[in-house]
Design a protein around this motif. Structure first.
Motif, PDB file in Angstrom:
ATOM      1  N   TYR A  94       0.808  -1.536   0.420  1.00 42.18           N
ATOM      2  CA  TYR A  94       0.275  -0.023   0.219  1.00 42.18           C
ATOM      3  C   TYR A  94       1.019   1.268   0.223  1.00 42.18           C
ATOM      4  N   CYS A  95      -0.042   2.292  -0.565  1.00 36.56           N
ATOM      5  CA  CYS A  95       0.675   3.828  -0.861  1.00 36.56           C
ATOM      6  C   CYS A  95       0.580   4.537   0.310  1.00 36.56           C
ATOM      7  N   ASN A  96       1.051   5.369   0.848  1.00 34.17           N
ATOM      8  CA  ASN A  96       0.337   6.086   2.120  1.00 34.17           C
ATOM      9  C   ASN A  96       0.997   7.782   1.634  1.00 34.17           C
ATOM     10  N   VAL A  97       0.138   8.368   1.277  1.00 28.63           N
ATOM     11  CA  VAL A  97       0.707   9.786   1.134  1.00 28.63           C
ATOM     12  C   VAL A  97      -0.145  10.766   2.152  1.00 28.63           C
ATOM     13  N   GLN A  98       0.957  12.029   3.103  1.00 26.56           N
ATOM     14  CA  GLN A  98       0.948  12.884   3.909  1.00 26.56           C
ATOM     15  C   GLN A  98       0.615  14.524   3.154  1.00 26.56           C
ATOM     16  N   GLY A  99       0.348  15.032   3.873  1.00 26.09           N
ATOM     17  CA  GLY A  99       0.405  16.357   3.266  1.00 26.09           C
ATOM     18  C   GLY A  99      -1.067  17.658   3.391  1.00 26.09           C
ATOM     19  N   ARG A 100      -1.202  19.025   2.806  1.00 23.52           N
ATOM     20  CA  ARG A 100      -2.359  19.608   3.071  1.00 23.52           C
ATOM     21  C   ARG A 100      -3.002  19.899   1.519  1.00 23.52           C
ATOM     22  N   GLN A 101      -4.021  19.860   1.991  1.00 20.38           N
ATOM     23  CA  GLN A 101      -5.420  19.975   0.891  1.00 20.38           C
ATOM     24  C   GLN A 101      -5.775  21.660   1.266  1.00 20.38           C
ATOM     25  N   TRP A 102      -6.391  22.435  -0.168  1.00 16.82           N
ATOM     26  CA  TRP A 102      -6.950  23.646  -0.145  1.00 16.82           C
ATOM     27  C   TRP A 102      -8.296  23.492  -0.325  1.00 16.82           C
ATOM     28  N   TYR A 103      -9.039  23.197   0.420  1.00 17.61           N
ATOM     29  CA  TYR A 103     -10.701  23.069   0.809  1.00 17.61           C
ATOM     30  C   TYR A 103     -11.239  24.585   0.533  1.00 17.61           C
ATOM     31  N   GLY A 104     -10.708  25.305  -0.022  1.00 18.61           N
ATOM     32  CA  GLY A 104     -11.469  27.039  -0.822  1.00 18.61           C
ATOM     33  C   GLY A 104     -11.082  28.201   0.506  1.00 18.61           C
ATOM     34  N   LEU A 105     -10.811  27.581   1.895  1.00 18.71           N
ATOM     35  CA  LEU A 105     -11.371  28.970   2.372  1.00 18.71           C
ATOM     36  C   LEU A 105     -10.079  28.383   3.854  1.00 18.71           C
ATOM     37  N   SER A 106      -9.024  27.619   3.383  1.00 17.68           N
ATOM     38  CA  SER A 106      -7.771  26.960   4.086  1.00 17.68           C
ATOM     39  C   SER A 106      -7.649  25.923   3.623  1.00 17.68           C
ATOM     40  N   TRP A 107      -6.383  25.614   4.317  1.00 20.17           N
ATOM     41  CA  TRP A 107      -5.508  24.669   4.218  1.00 20.17           C
ATOM     42  C   TRP A 107      -5.949  23.356   5.069  1.00 20.17           C
ATOM     43  N   ALA A 108      -5.685  22.824   4.890  1.00 19.77           N
ATOM     44  CA  ALA A 108      -6.077  20.966   6.038  1.00 19.77           C
ATOM     45  C   ALA A 108      -4.702  19.541   5.539  1.00 19.77           C
ATOM     46  N   PRO A 109      -4.822  19.402   7.161  1.00 21.55           N
ATOM     47  CA  PRO A 109      -3.587  17.960   6.499  1.00 21.55           C
ATOM     48  C   PRO A 109      -4.891  16.839   5.641  1.00 21.55           C
ATOM     49  N   PHE A 110      -4.381  15.871   5.424  1.00 19.59           N
ATOM     50  CA  PHE A 110      -4.419  15.165   4.449  1.00 19.59           C
ATOM     51  C   PHE A 110      -3.855  13.510   5.273  1.00 19.59           C
ATOM     52  N   GLY A 111      -4.153  12.955   5.004  1.00 21.12           N
ATOM     53  CA  GLY A 111      -3.668  11.421   4.857  1.00 21.12           C
ATOM     54  C   GLY A 111      -4.531  10.396   3.680  1.00 21.12           C
ATOM     55  N   SER A 112      -3.831  10.349   3.178  1.00 24.53           N
ATOM     56  CA  SER A 112      -4.951   8.952   1.986  1.00 24.53           C
ATOM     57  C   SER A 112      -3.975   7.717   2.195  1.00 24.53           C
ATOM     58  N   TRP A 113      -4.355   6.542   1.419  1.00 25.39           N
ATOM     59  CA  TRP A 113      -4.231   5.509   1.091  1.00 25.39           C
ATOM     60  C   TRP A 113      -4.545   4.766   0.002  1.00 25.39           C
ATOM     61  N   GLY A 114      -3.381   3.607  -0.815  1.00 28.71           N
ATOM     62  CA  GLY A 114      -3.890   3.679  -2.165  1.00 28.71           C
ATOM     63  C   GLY A 114      -4.609   1.576  -1.307  1.00 28.71           C
ATOM     64  N   GLN A 115      -4.688   1.542  -3.296  1.00 30.65           N
ATOM     65  CA  GLN A 115      -6.328   0.775  -2.811  1.00 30.65           C
ATOM     66  C   GLN A 115      -4.869  -1.031  -2.305  1.00 30.65           C
ATOM     67  N   GLY A 116      -3.690  -0.992  -2.737  1.00 35.39           N
ATOM     68  CA  GLY A 116      -3.172  -2.147  -2.538  1.00 35.39           C
ATOM     69  C   GLY A 116      -3.149  -2.851  -3.692  1.00 35.39           C
ATOM     70  N   THR A 117      -1.778  -3.364  -3.715  1.00 35.36           N
ATOM     71  CA  THR A 117      -1.140  -3.783  -4.963  1.00 35.36           C
ATOM     72  C   THR A 117      -0.500  -5.315  -4.574  1.00 35.36           C
ATOM     73  N   GLN A 118      -0.700  -6.830  -5.403  1.00 38.12           N
ATOM     74  CA  GLN A 118      -0.311  -7.561  -4.662  1.00 38.12           C
ATOM     75  C   GLN A 118       0.675  -7.893  -5.028  1.00 38.12           C
ATOM     76  N   VAL A 119       2.094  -8.130  -4.524  1.00 35.61           N
ATOM     77  CA  VAL A 119       3.120  -8.653  -4.645  1.00 35.61           C
ATOM     78  C   VAL A 119       3.071 -10.018  -4.414  1.00 35.61           C
ATOM     79  N   THR A 120       3.633 -11.200  -5.379  1.00 37.31           N
ATOM     80  CA  THR A 120       3.851 -12.590  -4.703  1.00 37.31           C
ATOM     81  C   THR A 120       5.321 -13.177  -5.583  1.00 37.31           C
ATOM     82  N   VAL A 121       5.725 -13.815  -4.704  1.00 35.14           N
ATOM     83  CA  VAL A 121       7.384 -14.078  -4.990  1.00 35.14           C
ATOM     84  C   VAL A 121       7.331 -15.363  -4.621  1.00 35.14           C
ATOM     85  N   SER A 122       7.357 -16.470  -5.624  1.00 25.98           N
ATOM     86  CA  SER A 122       7.844 -17.832  -5.527  1.00 25.98           C
ATOM     87  C   SER A 122       8.990 -18.262  -5.412  1.00 25.98           C
ATOM     88  N   SER A 123       9.696 -19.152  -4.463  1.00 25.95           N
ATOM     89  CA  SER A 123      10.826 -19.506  -4.545  1.00 25.95           C
ATOM     90  C   SER A 123      10.808 -21.313  -5.519  1.00 25.95           C
TER      91      SER A 123
END
Length: 123
Positions: A94-123
């Protein structure tokens, strides 16, 4: 802010994969970005993180020397180059991003997650 991941898949041990995470949305500024993973029956763990301007990176001990995190600020995209993959790297990433977003009147912090991607490593 919406995150879209890509690049997961099935690979043999010793192989490589490159994950991408693209952020989109209206008027935002990213500070920190990171990759996490969660294997079946285990807690989600931080794999790698990168700060604004790629000034600082951090890696879990288990991936140091094998994984490289990078970001393209102009494209709001983060990457994880994974080399010398091992079966124990198998997980949903999963990726995660943190920062600030403009909501029209002010900046506010945000945090978002991606949907996830499967990684499979075979032996």
């Amino acid at each position: 802010v919406r995150l879209v991941e890509s690049g997961g898949g099935l690979v043999q041990a010793g192989g490589s994969l490159r994950l991408s995470c693209a952020a989109s949305g209206s008027t935002f500024s990213i500070s920190a970005m990171g990759w996490y993973r969660q294997a079946p029956g285990k807690q989600r763990e931080l794999v790698a993180a990168i700060t604004s301007g790629a000034a600082s990176t951090d890696y879990a001990d288990s991936v140091k020397g094998r994984f490289t995190i990078s970001r393209d600020n102009a494209e709001n995209t983060m990457y994880l180059q994974m080399n010398s993959l091992k079966p124990e790297d198998t997980a949903v990433y999963y990726c995660n991003v943190q920062g600030r977003q403009w909501y029209g009147l002010s900046w506010a912090p945000f945090g978002s997650w991606g949907q996830g991607t499967q990684v499979t490593v075979s032996s």
